[in-house]
Motif scaffolding. Structure first.
Motif, short mmCIF file in Angstrom:
data_model
loop_
_atom_site.label_atom_id
_atom_site.label_comp_id
_atom_site.label_asym_id
_atom_site.label_seq_id
_atom_site.Cartn_x
_atom_site.Cartn_y
_atom_site.Cartn_z
N THR A 154 31.43 39.96 44.39
CA THR A 154 32.83 39.95 43.98
C THR A 154 33.22 38.66 43.27
OG1 THR A 154 33.32 41.32 45.91
CG2 THR A 154 35.20 40.33 44.78
N ASP A 155 32.88 37.52 43.88
CA ASP A 155 33.31 36.22 43.37
C ASP A 155 32.17 35.38 42.80
OD1 ASP A 155 35.84 36.89 44.15
OD2 ASP A 155 35.78 35.76 46.02
N ASN A 174 34.69 32.57 54.21
CA ASN A 174 35.16 33.47 53.14
C ASN A 174 34.74 34.93 53.31
OD1 ASN A 174 32.47 33.69 52.20
ND2 ASN A 174 32.76 32.20 50.57
N ILE A 193 36.41 38.18 51.41
CA ILE A 193 35.70 38.81 50.29
C ILE A 193 35.36 40.27 50.56
CG2 ILE A 193 33.57 38.80 48.95
CD1 ILE A 193 33.55 35.76 49.15
N ASN A 248 37.14 45.82 43.84
CA ASN A 248 36.93 44.91 42.72
C ASN A 248 35.54 45.10 42.12
OD1 ASN A 248 39.45 43.81 43.04
ND2 ASN A 248 38.75 42.00 44.14
#
Length: 305
Positions: free
Chosen positions: A229-230, A238, A242, A249
């Motif tokens: 995702t990131d 996190n 996430i 996403n």
């Protein structure tokens, strides 16, 4: 050594049966997962109809990939793992393998994710199309023209420089596909999926998953695992943020491979799961790396390092 954990869509009937017969550790993992999930995963491995349903295939694939990992670690106890990447669903066995999620809690969370996503699949007819040799600027331009709040469509998976996947409602995907067909070198291929994952159509799943993951104990991974995702490393701080966002996403598998390759100088990738789809994406990113698929017990025994 970089490990890849297969995502939904890699499943095939009869997968894992040779491991179950020949590898006691794999058998133990599958039996334990069956008790946690409340259905027989061995039976699921053999049932092509169940493997089409999100609520069954996600736990089945997660247990399969983690079971192969556990067998790999037993067979090669001194294996040095530089990092891991899972494609979408594959992030769960990757996080379980790294110790960031406990096996039982991770499987329970994954089963809930699968049920939530199945509910969203059942509420909306959706579709996904792979685009080979993509022109990202053109795709994004057309996406902006045809996507609406009622009929969204957009890029769901950035798999490699040579492939992206778009997803959305059936109507929106058809509009986008019609406008892109015949444009440049792009080739469009319809995918047989249960739903248009990694799109806003799964906002309800994200909300429900956020509530559930707040109850789960998470730890820092024992080896690096990169978030689709990131495109950052997962940490205990996190993970809970996430993973819920992940279901709605876009995934950036190609970017994750590039990051881990750069950070850890990986020269050998091993895919744990049915088939070798992720290795094909890796090849499109870096043809020089060694690539090995472990989808049968025989291939596990033939690994070279």
């Amino acid at each position: 050594m970089g490990l890849l954990f297969s995502g939904q869509g890699a499943q095939v009937a009869q997968m894992g049966l040779d491991f179950y017969e020949k590898a006691p550790v794999f058998k133990q993992v599958i039996n334990q997962a069956s008790k946690i999930c409340g259905f027989d995963l061995v039976e699921c491995f053999q049932d092509s109809e169940k493997l089409k349903q999100t609520r069954f295939v996600q736990p089945a694939l997660c247990a399969f990939s983690y079971g192969v990992y556990a067998t790999l670690k037993e067979m090669y106890s001194d294996l040095e793992i530089a990092g891991g990447i899972g494609l979408s669903l594959g992030e769960y066995p990757a996080l379980i393998a790294s110790g960031a999620l406990g096996f039982e809690e991770g499987m329970k969370l994954l089963q809930k994710r699968a049920a939530f996503m199945q509910d969203d699949c059942d509420q909306c007819q959706s579709a996904m199309v792979a685009i080979l040799n993509p022109d990202l600027d053109l795709i994004e331009k057309v996406q902006a023209e045809v996507s609406t709040s009622q009929n969204p469509v957009g890029i769901a998976n950035y798999n490699s420089p040579k492939q992206v996947v778009v997803g959305g409602t059936v109507k929106a995907v058809k509009l986008l596909s019609d406008k892109l067909t015949g444009q440049g070198r792009m080739r469009l291929v319809s995918l047989k999926v249960n739903g248009a994952f990694h799109t806003p159509l799964f906002a309800k799943s994200a909300k429900r998953l956020k509530q559930e993951i707040s109850k789960v104990t998470v730890k820092n991974p024992a080896f690096p695992v990169v978030s689709n995702t990131d495109q950052v490393l997962f940490t205990k701080d996190n993970i809970a943020d996430i993973l819920p966002r992940q279901v709605m996403n876009p995934t950036h598998f190609g970017g994750c491979v590039q990051k881990l390759s750069n950070d850890a100088a990986i020269e050998n990738w091993i895919e744990l799961g049915p088939g070798d789809t992720l290795l094909k994406f890796v090849k499109q990113i870096d043809r020089k790396t060694k690539r090995q698929a472990v989808d049968t017990y025989a291939k596990l025994s033939e690994l070279s390092f």
